[in-house]
Design a protein around this motif. Sequence first.
Motif, PDB file in Angstrom:
ATOM      1  N   ALA A 161       0.241  84.779  -7.600  1.00 32.02           N
ATOM      2  CA  ALA A 161       0.941  84.323  -8.798  1.00 32.02           C
ATOM      3  C   ALA A 161       0.988  85.412  -9.845  1.00 32.02           C
ATOM      4  O   ALA A 161       0.048  86.191 -10.008  1.00 32.02           O
ATOM      5  N   ASP A 211       2.477  86.207 -14.044  1.00 35.63           N
ATOM      6  CA  ASP A 211       3.067  85.677 -15.266  1.00 35.63           C
ATOM      7  C   ASP A 211       4.553  85.995 -15.224  1.00 35.63           C
ATOM      8  O   ASP A 211       4.983  86.947 -14.567  1.00 35.63           O
ATOM      9  N   GLU A 212       5.330  85.208 -15.947  1.00 33.40           N
ATOM     10  CA  GLU A 212       6.782  85.344 -15.906  1.00 33.40           C
ATOM     11  C   GLU A 212       7.258  86.759 -16.255  1.00 33.40           C
ATOM     12  O   GLU A 212       8.224  87.255 -15.698  1.00 33.40           O
ATOM     13  N   CYS A 269      10.062  81.938  -8.710  1.00 32.25           N
ATOM     14  CA  CYS A 269       9.522  81.302  -9.910  1.00 32.25           C
ATOM     15  C   CYS A 269       9.637  79.786  -9.799  1.00 32.25           C
ATOM     16  O   CYS A 269      10.655  79.262  -9.341  1.00 32.25           O
ATOM     17  N   VAL A 270       8.593  79.098 -10.219  1.00 34.39           N
ATOM     18  CA  VAL A 270       8.531  77.642 -10.117  1.00 34.39           C
ATOM     19  C   VAL A 270       8.121  77.085 -11.481  1.00 34.39           C
ATOM     20  O   VAL A 270       7.067  77.449 -12.014  1.00 34.39           O
ATOM     21  N   GLU A 271       8.958  76.213 -12.026  1.00 35.63           N
ATOM     22  CA  GLU A 271       8.608  75.557 -13.285  1.00 35.63           C
ATOM     23  C   GLU A 271       7.488  74.557 -13.014  1.00 35.63           C
ATOM     24  O   GLU A 271       7.536  73.806 -12.038  1.00 35.63           O
ATOM     25  N   GLN A 272       6.491  74.554 -13.896  1.00 39.70           N
ATOM     26  CA  GLN A 272       5.335  73.689 -13.732  1.00 39.70           C
ATOM     27  C   GLN A 272       5.537  72.374 -14.490  1.00 39.70           C
ATOM     28  O   GLN A 272       6.128  72.354 -15.572  1.00 39.70           O
ATOM     29  N   ARG A 273       5.057  71.287 -13.935  1.00 36.55           N
ATOM     30  CA  ARG A 273       5.163  69.978 -14.604  1.00 36.55           C
ATOM     31  C   ARG A 273       4.458  69.992 -15.953  1.00 36.55           C
ATOM     32  O   ARG A 273       4.884  69.325 -16.878  1.00 36.55           O
ATOM     33  N   SER A 274       3.386  70.752 -16.022  1.00 32.78           N
ATOM     34  CA  SER A 274       2.611  70.830 -17.258  1.00 32.78           C
ATOM     35  C   SER A 274       3.243  71.781 -18.271  1.00 32.78           C
ATOM     36  O   SER A 274       2.724  71.973 -19.362  1.00 32.78           O
ATOM     37  N   THR A 324       6.173  78.462 -16.489  1.00 34.83           N
ATOM     38  CA  THR A 324       6.684  78.869 -15.186  1.00 34.83           C
ATOM     39  C   THR A 324       5.676  79.790 -14.520  1.00 34.83           C
ATOM     40  O   THR A 324       5.110  80.665 -15.165  1.00 34.83           O
ATOM     41  N   LEU A 325       5.436  79.580 -13.232  1.00 33.97           N
ATOM     42  CA  LEU A 325       4.623  80.494 -12.436  1.00 33.97           C
ATOM     43  C   LEU A 325       5.546  81.188 -11.459  1.00 33.97           C
ATOM     44  O   LEU A 325       6.430  80.565 -10.866  1.00 33.97           O
TER      45      LEU A 325
END
Length: 183
Positions: free
Chosen positions: A37, A39-40, A83-88, A91-92
Amino acid sequence: MSSRSKSINLFATRNDWQDLLSSVEAQIEFYYVRTGALDEDETVNRIDSYLGLENLGISRSGTSSRDPAYLCVRRGVDVEIRCVEQRSGGTLCFVDQIMNVDSVAIRIGGQFEGNILISGQIGTVSGSEWSFRAFSVFQKEVRKRFERAKSYYVGKGAMKLLLEGWRLTANARSPEVYDLSLT
């Protein structure tokens, strides 16, 4: 080509890795990038040779699955970041084989706290022609340089350590009954 998962589990010292990777680098043009992972706004660092791999042959975690892994990416191909947007929130971003099909993944493992050697792995989940050919070169060189012991390949340096009584294991915290033995 269809997606076919292939992997080699191994035990290797720093010298075993250097011998293996220098031979593979002489046959295939690729560079290394650290997986995981990001950071963006973080950039991906390319490493042109095994000589630039951080802490080659050293396990900081004592667990194979937590040690650094690298993609060996076909030279001339840019690394794609997923990149995946996080529910919390937030983005990771990830460097992995999902977006980088012309690659082979390696997990180094290595010496941990005295007399423990953590396992490594070489593998691919990609079905691309390049990754299949690159994995075949890795496999050929491992078979040439390493000795088969149960479900692992063991480098010359690692075999010496095993014969000297070192623990060869995937996880330093697991019971010794799960360690590699020659019996």
